[in-house]
Write a protein that holds these residues in place. Structure first.
Motif, short mmCIF file in Angstrom:
data_model
loop_
_atom_site.label_atom_id
_atom_site.label_comp_id
_atom_site.label_asym_id
_atom_site.label_seq_id
_atom_site.Cartn_x
_atom_site.Cartn_y
_atom_site.Cartn_z
N ALA A 401 0.83 -1.21 0.00
CA ALA A 401 0.00 0.00 0.00
C ALA A 401 0.86 1.26 0.00
CB ALA A 401 -0.92 -0.01 1.21
N MET A 402 1.95 1.25 0.76
CA MET A 402 2.86 2.41 0.78
C MET A 402 3.41 2.69 -0.62
SD MET A 402 5.05 1.69 4.26
CE MET A 402 6.25 2.96 3.87
N ILE A 403 3.89 1.63 -1.27
CA ILE A 403 4.47 1.79 -2.61
C ILE A 403 3.41 2.30 -3.58
CG2 ILE A 403 5.45 0.53 -4.57
CD1 ILE A 403 6.77 -1.33 -2.45
N GLN A 404 2.20 1.75 -3.48
CA GLN A 404 1.11 2.18 -4.35
C GLN A 404 0.81 3.66 -4.16
OE1 GLN A 404 -2.60 -0.11 -4.04
NE2 GLN A 404 -3.73 1.79 -4.23
N HIS A 405 0.71 4.11 -2.91
CA HIS A 405 0.40 5.51 -2.64
C HIS A 405 1.54 6.43 -3.09
CE1 HIS A 405 -2.63 4.41 0.79
NE2 HIS A 405 -3.03 4.07 -0.41
N LEU A 406 2.78 6.02 -2.86
CA LEU A 406 3.92 6.84 -3.27
C LEU A 406 3.98 6.97 -4.79
CD1 LEU A 406 6.56 5.42 -0.76
CD2 LEU A 406 5.74 7.79 -0.81
N ARG A 407 3.67 5.88 -5.49
CA ARG A 407 3.69 5.93 -6.96
C ARG A 407 2.51 6.74 -7.51
NH1 ARG A 407 5.72 -0.32 -8.04
NH2 ARG A 407 7.95 0.17 -7.95
N GLU A 408 1.39 6.72 -6.82
CA GLU A 408 0.28 7.58 -7.24
C GLU A 408 0.67 9.04 -7.13
OE1 GLU A 408 -2.95 6.48 -4.74
OE2 GLU A 408 -3.37 4.59 -5.79
N GLU A 409 1.40 9.37 -6.08
CA GLU A 409 1.80 10.75 -5.83
C GLU A 409 2.98 11.15 -6.71
OE1 GLU A 409 1.36 14.43 -3.89
OE2 GLU A 409 0.09 12.64 -3.83
N LYS A 410 3.89 10.19 -6.99
CA LYS A 410 5.09 10.47 -7.80
C LYS A 410 5.37 9.22 -8.65
CE LYS A 410 9.76 12.42 -7.29
NZ LYS A 410 10.43 11.62 -8.33
N PRO A 411 4.78 9.15 -9.86
CA PRO A 411 4.85 7.92 -10.66
C PRO A 411 6.26 7.41 -10.94
CG PRO A 411 3.21 9.41 -11.55
CD PRO A 411 3.94 10.17 -10.49
N ASP A 412 7.25 8.30 -11.03
CA ASP A 412 8.61 7.87 -11.36
C ASP A 412 9.47 7.68 -10.12
OD1 ASP A 412 8.74 10.51 -10.60
OD2 ASP A 412 10.19 11.10 -12.13
N ILE A 413 8.85 7.54 -8.95
CA ILE A 413 9.62 7.45 -7.71
C ILE A 413 10.54 6.24 -7.73
CG2 ILE A 413 7.86 6.09 -6.47
CD1 ILE A 413 8.57 7.89 -3.99
N ARG A 414 11.75 6.44 -7.20
CA ARG A 414 12.77 5.38 -7.18
C ARG A 414 12.96 4.94 -5.73
NH1 ARG A 414 16.89 3.73 -10.73
NH2 ARG A 414 18.82 3.09 -9.73
N LEU A 728 -7.50 9.65 4.20
CA LEU A 728 -6.49 10.14 5.12
C LEU A 728 -5.17 9.37 4.99
CD1 LEU A 728 -6.50 12.40 7.24
CD2 LEU A 728 -7.11 10.68 8.96
N SER A 729 -5.26 8.08 4.65
CA SER A 729 -4.05 7.25 4.54
C SER A 729 -3.13 7.73 3.42
CB SER A 729 -4.43 5.79 4.30
OG SER A 729 -4.94 5.60 2.99
N ARG A 730 -3.70 8.42 2.43
CA ARG A 730 -2.88 8.91 1.31
C ARG A 730 -2.08 10.16 1.68
NH1 ARG A 730 -6.63 5.80 -1.21
NH2 ARG A 730 -5.90 4.81 -3.13
N LYS A 731 -2.43 10.79 2.79
CA LYS A 731 -1.68 11.97 3.22
C LYS A 731 -0.25 11.62 3.63
CE LYS A 731 -5.53 14.95 4.56
NZ LYS A 731 -5.23 15.91 3.48
N ASN A 732 -0.05 10.35 4.02
CA ASN A 732 1.32 9.91 4.34
C ASN A 732 2.23 10.07 3.13
OD1 ASN A 732 0.63 8.75 7.04
ND2 ASN A 732 -0.56 7.32 5.82
N ALA A 733 1.75 9.58 1.98
CA ALA A 733 2.55 9.66 0.76
C ALA A 733 2.71 11.10 0.29
CB ALA A 733 1.90 8.81 -0.33
N GLN A 734 1.67 11.90 0.45
CA GLN A 734 1.77 13.30 0.06
C GLN A 734 2.86 14.01 0.83
OE1 GLN A 734 -2.18 14.88 0.64
NE2 GLN A 734 -3.10 13.48 -0.86
N GLN A 735 2.93 13.75 2.14
CA GLN A 735 3.95 14.40 2.95
C GLN A 735 5.35 13.89 2.58
OE1 GLN A 735 2.87 14.94 6.95
NE2 GLN A 735 4.78 15.87 7.58
#
Length: 754
Positions: A401-414, A728-735
């Protein structure tokens, strides 16, 4: 901010003869040069050398077109000299041999190394291990991206997808073809069928089909002229067959031109074009009706209904029905007999598709994006630490779920994940992974990371052991010493019982950059450690946003358990714990038996950690009379959530089994062995926690009955609460991504409207 236009780019490829990949490199080099980039090309040479020369692009002749050891060595030495003398910053290799040679040089020379995959290669006989796809790789279609992931394990974050960009100024309906007509004595007013490809054994199948059906075309549409453009290893064989047909019909029906560089002229002269890949796109740019057909398959007359298939296969027809002379003849006659309005519709639509999807400008900007990413000195966007690679379904679901949210926020995240079993983590989550105990390597990677994430879960506690707490605190301190920002990501804090541990945790946590917590109780625990409440943001556990597997997948899973889709179920998920004695387990079994008998339910026992939770599940099953089933093999988080969604209620110990139930709004009873269970149950405001320490069978029975009798209003309230928590769980990735974006040193390229 560094300007990437100051970087010098070396394009390497086998040859500069006629072909899709070769034309791709030519057009890319010309467009990059037009945009201000310094471009140098190295290849085995060919007809396109003159085009580079006219544009002022330097070309070095290097024999990278053969596996001959002598020429491979010669090419290796030549490339080394070129890269050094030209002070190359970025090497962009096109083709297996150029990529192999540049890959050998890369570890010893300071350049950024990228490649483009134009085709699928054989991987048998060890060839797979000779392929080097660089730090980033550009695929010219989605199916080639899938090929790279499936056959080479290439990380999807390192694969970019582009198109075969077409110069719509050069390839247009207005292109002049008068010289070509005159050179080959073609009639100005005749209907012309043009086919363009390399005349090689693995490319020229449709050319032979066209020659085969030529007499029938002449019979039905007299005066038609067929022009076949290209040279290769079967050219002589094809010419022999074409000459025989010309003799048979008594005129020059078929013209073979050999290799040409004025492809735009032949596309523009056609009334019907036949071919695949780049040549088909070039003809479409000239607004010509196109039959897409090649060795890989047959798409047919290109129109609105063929667009998606064309895009998916990069107009190469991979995986489609194979071409036959009969298919080709039918479509040829459809085009030759069509009225003018239909011909215009086909042609204009093809031209519009090229302008919308296949411009050379888009292709160049796609590559620039890849160059920018690769030039970032191989920095990680985030290094993630947690309890990963241990087979714990909850922690793996959390990571997913973390990886999914981070990629939604930044698709090219490494992303780099620290794991007990890195290979399994890479395979399951599509990220890079490093052994969590290789501390020297971890430190090295933290130095080139923009953010260190102490991942979700109850990492900072000493109930299980002080060693675990000190390990995670040590990693945080290591990141701080490398000046890497640190984020606690949806953490559950505590309990931290020992005084020394509390003091140590407080000292280190004072220096973290950002803190998000999965429930308010963790915020209070931090406050007791001396960290002000204003420092932390209460969000929600990322695993709450995971979605169940499809209905078909869940039905298949139920079938393996011997259950029907409509079987009423009671979910049970226990874990070994010191308070779960044989006597206590018998009491739990008795309550489950009574409840299931009263409601006609079948208990389904769901271990969350394999094999650790299996034994307790088998022990419980033996104590339950009648039918009960155990999920004996690990499933994906999505499959487990789908199974939980089929239950009427859930009795669970591990936190993530409770989270799964909450995510699909199944009434929940938490068997509490840890404060985090009580904290979660309180936060979601649904279900009840039954203490394992002060256990009461009557309390457990009442809690389960309450869950099974949940009214519609309570269910609606839980659904609304879950929707809010998932958001609310997606705010983690946004931050997290806000911190990453603030990191300096990224390469940029300003699109100035050219």
């Amino acid at each position: 901010m560094a300007d990437i236009t100051s970087k010098k780019i070396l394009m390497t490829l086998m040859r500069l003869e006629i072909g899709g990949a070769e034309t791709h490199v030519l057009e890319l080099s010309l467009e990059l040069a037009r945009r201000g980039f310094q471009v140098v090309v190295a290849s085995g040479g060919g007809v396109y050398e003159e085009h580079l020369k006219k544009a002022g692009i330097k070309h070095y002749k290097v024999p990278m077109y053969t596996k001959s050891p002598a020429k491979m060595l010669r090419s290796f030495l030549a490339l080394r000299r070129i890269i050094k003398d030209e002070q190359i910053d970025i090497v962009h290799a096109h083709g297996r041999i150029p990529a192999f040679l540049c890959g050998l040089l890369h570890p010893f020379m300071k350049f950024t190394f990228v490649t483009t995959a134009h085709w699928v290669f054989r991987t048998s006989g060890g060839l797979k291990y000779l392929s080097n796809w660089g730090e980033k790789v550009m695929a010219v279609s989605e199916d080639i991206k899938t090929y790279l992931m499936d056959n080479y394990g290439t990380n999807p974050a390192d694969i970019y997808v582009t198109i075969n960009g077409i110069d719509t100024g050069r390839f247009s309906p207005e292109a002049d073809f008068s010289k070509a007509l005159s050179e080959f004595s073609l009639q100005k007013d005749s209907k012309k069928i043009v086919y363009i490809s390399r005349m090689d054994e693995d490319r020229a199948l449709v050319a032979f089909h066209l020659v085969q059906i030529a007499p029938e075309i002449e019979k039905r549409v007299p005066g038609t002229e067929i022009v076949i453009v290209g040279g290769g290893n079967v050219f002589d064989k094809l010419k022999k067959e074409a000459d025989a047909v010309n003799e048979q019909v008594g005129r020059k029906l078929i013209t073979l031109t050999g290799g040409r560089t004025d492809i735009d002229a032949f596309c523009a002269m056609s009334n019907l074009f036949i071919g695949v890949s780049r040549s088909a796109l070039e003809a479409m740019a000239c607004a010509k009706p196109v039959i897409v057909a090649g060795n890989e398959g047959y798409l047919g007359i290109f129109d609105e209904n063929k667009l998606q298939v064309g895009i998916d296969t990069n107009f190469c027809c991979r995986g489609l029905v194979l071409s036959t002379p009969e298919l080709l003849l039918e479509d040829v006659m459809s085009v030759l007999s069509a009225d003018e309005a239909q011909l215009l519709r086909w042609g204009n639509y093809g031209r519009q598709v090229i302008c919308d999807y296949y411009s050379v400008s888009k292709m160049a900007l796609d590559c620039v994006e890849m160059y920018c990413a690769a030039a970032e000195q191989k920095r990680w966007d985030a290094v993630i630490s947690g309890y990963y690679g241990y087979g714990n379904a909850g922690d793996e679901a959390l990571l997913s779920a973390m990886i999914q949210h981070l990629r939604e926020e930044k698709p090219d995240i490494r992303i780099l994940v620290l794991s007990k079993h890195p290979t399994e983590t890479e395979r399951e989550h599509g990220v890079y992974a490093l052994n969590r105990y290789r501390l020297c390597k971890i430190r090295k990677n933290l130095k080139k990371s923009k953010l260190f994430i102490s991942g979700g879960g109850s990492l900072l506690q000493d109930v299980t052991s002080s060693k675990s707490l000190w390990y995670y605190l040590y990693l945080i301190r290591m990141a701080q010493r490398t000046k890497t920002p640190v984020m606690l990501y949806a953490n559950g804090i505590g309990p931290i019982v020992r005084r020394k541990n509390r003091q140590h945790a407080a000292r280190i946590l004072e220096g973290v950059t950002a803190i998000t917590l999965r429930e308010p109780e963790s915020c209070r625990e931090l406050a007791e450690l001396g960290i002000p409440e204003g420092r932390a943001l209460v969000t929600a556990d990322p695993a709450l946003s995971l979605v169940p597997a499809s209905a078909a997948e869940v039905e298949a899973l139920l079938s393996t358990l011997g259950l029907r889709n409509d079987t009423p179920l009671l979910g049970v998920s226990l874990r070994p714990w010191r308070g779960l004695t044989d006597e206590r387990l018998q009491e739990i079994a008795d309550v489950i038996s009574e409840i299931c008998a009263a409601y006609g339910l079948v208990p389904v026992l769901i271990p969350m950690k394999y094999p650790e939770d299996l034994d307790i599940s088998y022990r419980l099953k033996e104590l339950i009379p009648g039918q009960s089933v155990i999920l004996t093999k690990p499933c994906t988080a999505e499959e487990t959530i789908g199974l939980v969604a089929h239950t009427r209620a859930m009795l669970a110990m591990r936190l993530h089994s409770l989270i799964y139930a909450a995510a699909v709004t199944v009434p929940t009873v938490g068997l509490s062995y840890d404060p985090k269970v009580d904290a979660f149950m309180h936060y979601i405001g649904a279900g009840e926690a039954v203490s394992l320490e002060n256990f009461s069978a009557q309390q457990l029975k009442a809690a389960l009955l309450g869950g099974l009798e949940t009214d519609e209003e309570s269910k609606r309230a839980l659904t609304e609460k879950m929707a809010a928590l998932k958001e609310l769980s997606r705010k983690n990735a946004q931050q997290a991504c806000d911190i990453i974006r603030k990191s300096e040193g990224s390469y940029t390229y300003e699109v100035n409207g050219n």
